[in-house]
Write an enzyme that holds these catalytic residues in place. Structure first.
Site, short mmCIF file in Angstrom:
data_model
loop_
_atom_site.label_atom_id
_atom_site.label_comp_id
_atom_site.label_asym_id
_atom_site.label_seq_id
_atom_site.Cartn_x
_atom_site.Cartn_y
_atom_site.Cartn_z
CE LYS A 190 -1.87 -0.81 4.01
NZ LYS A 190 -1.30 -2.05 4.51
NE ARG A 246 -3.49 -0.87 10.38
CZ ARG A 246 -2.48 -0.43 9.61
NH1 ARG A 246 -2.51 0.75 9.06
NH2 ARG A 246 -1.43 -1.19 9.41
NE ARG A 254 8.28 -2.76 5.78
CZ ARG A 254 6.99 -2.39 5.86
NH1 ARG A 254 6.27 -2.30 4.77
NH2 ARG A 254 6.45 -2.16 7.02
NE ARG A 305 7.17 -0.08 10.11
CZ ARG A 305 6.03 -0.07 9.42
NH1 ARG A 305 5.96 0.57 8.27
NH2 ARG A 305 4.97 -0.68 9.89
NE ARG A 340 3.07 -4.55 11.33
CZ ARG A 340 4.08 -4.47 10.47
NH1 ARG A 340 5.20 -5.13 10.68
NH2 ARG A 340 3.96 -3.73 9.40
P1 ADP Z 1 1.68 -1.64 7.93
O1 ADP Z 1 0.50 -1.44 7.02
O2 ADP Z 1 2.86 -2.20 7.23
O3 ADP Z 1 1.34 -2.38 9.20
P2 ADP Z 1 1.59 1.12 8.87
O4 ADP Z 1 2.71 2.07 8.82
O5 ADP Z 1 0.37 1.43 8.09
O6 ADP Z 1 2.23 -0.25 8.42
O7 ADP Z 1 1.15 0.91 10.39
C1 ADP Z 1 2.04 0.62 11.42
C2 ADP Z 1 1.34 0.59 12.77
O8 ADP Z 1 0.78 1.89 13.05
C3 ADP Z 1 0.16 -0.36 12.89
O9 ADP Z 1 0.56 -1.67 13.21
C4 ADP Z 1 -0.64 0.31 14.03
O10 ADP Z 1 -0.09 0.05 15.29
C5 ADP Z 1 -0.43 1.79 13.75
N1 ADP Z 1 -1.53 2.33 12.88
C6 ADP Z 1 -1.39 2.85 11.64
N2 ADP Z 1 -2.58 3.21 11.13
C7 ADP Z 1 -3.51 2.92 12.07
C8 ADP Z 1 -4.92 3.03 12.16
N3 ADP Z 1 -5.65 3.53 11.14
N4 ADP Z 1 -5.54 2.60 13.29
C9 ADP Z 1 -4.84 2.12 14.32
N5 ADP Z 1 -3.51 1.96 14.30
C10 ADP Z 1 -2.84 2.35 13.20
#
Ligand code: ADP
Ligand code: ZN
Length: 213
Positions: A13, A88, A127, A160, A171
């Site tokens: 994404k 999410r 990554r 990360r 996750r």
């Molecule tokens: P990925 O899609 O690879 O997990 P992101 O950078 O989108 O990476 O998200 C990393 C973390 O940030 C998630 O595991 C969560 O803890 C937090 N996060 C990001 N977006 C949201 C959201 N919309 N709601 C709740 N937590 C979020």
């Protein structure tokens, strides 16, 4: 012009959102990036979010909804934006629909990236991410020209915290439980488009472009 990119962690994404940002000249809004910036800046919000993020859990709905509401009223969002990693949860999706409704806006399409979990684990565990600009590299499929240095901005690359193996599994579980139900939510609204997330970045981007034009 409002697009949502949906899909499990590692589905691509972020990469596609950045490319779309350039093509459509609409900003990518990544809640993950916004949260990571707050952690780096040492803000109170960042400190709260950190525990959840590093253990692979979601940050509370109220926090991320607040961040999104602040972001989408900024000038550069007025002709549209690309949401990456938000919503999410069903609660987040409902609140987004509500907020957009109040602004007389609506979602143009939700693009769902489908990738099997074996591939996701492989992508995430290899990554590394630029601490400065957020660009992503992979030790096999897309190595940086110079070890630990970002090709784009010269920033430092690091793994990360949540890309460690046990956290990746967490996750993926959280995605299945909390985020996957959004597919049905948006399918019912007639907005869902599914793209197979296997293939080269360019191949996938061509498919995505066809969905946004
Ligand atoms: P990925 O899609 O690879 O997990 P992101 O950078 O989108 O990476 O998200 C990393 C973390 O940030 C998630 O595991 C969560 O803890 C937090 N996060 C990001 N977006 C949201 C959201 N919309 N709601 C709740 N937590 C979020
Ligand atoms: Zn960089």
């Amino acid at each position: 012009m409002i697009f949502i990119l949906l899909g499990p962690p590692g589905a691509g994404k972020g990469t596609q959102a950045k490319m779309l940002e350039e093509k459509l000249r609409r900003p990518q809004i990544s809640t993950g990036n916004i949260l990571r910036k707050s952690i780096q800046s040492g803000s109170e919000l960042g400190n709260k979010a950190k525990v959840f993020m590093n253990s692979g859990r979601l940050v509370q709905d109220d926090i991320v909804i607040g961040l999104i509401k602040e972001r989408i009223v900024e000038d550069d969002c007025q002709s549209g934006f690309i949401l990456d990693g938000f919503p999410r949860t069903i609660v987040q999706a409902e609140r987004l629909t509500e907020t957009l409704g109040e602004m007389n806006l609506s979602i143009d399409a939700v693009i769902d990236f489908e990738v099997d979990s074996e591939e996701l684990i492989n992508r995430l565990s290899g990554r590394s991410t630029c601490l400065t600009c957020g660009a992503m590299f992979h030790k096999e499929s897309c190595p940086p020209l110079k070890d630990s240095v970002c090709d784009d901005c010269g920033g430092e690359l690091s793994q990360r915290e949540d890309d460690k193996e046990i956290t990746i599994k967490k996750r993926l579980d959280v995605y299945e439980d909390e985020t996957a139900p959004l597919k049905e939510y948006y399918r019912k609204q007639g907005n869902l488009k599914t793209v197979q997330g296997r293939g080269t970045v360019q191949e996938i981007f061509s498919k995505v472009c066809a969905m946004v034009s």
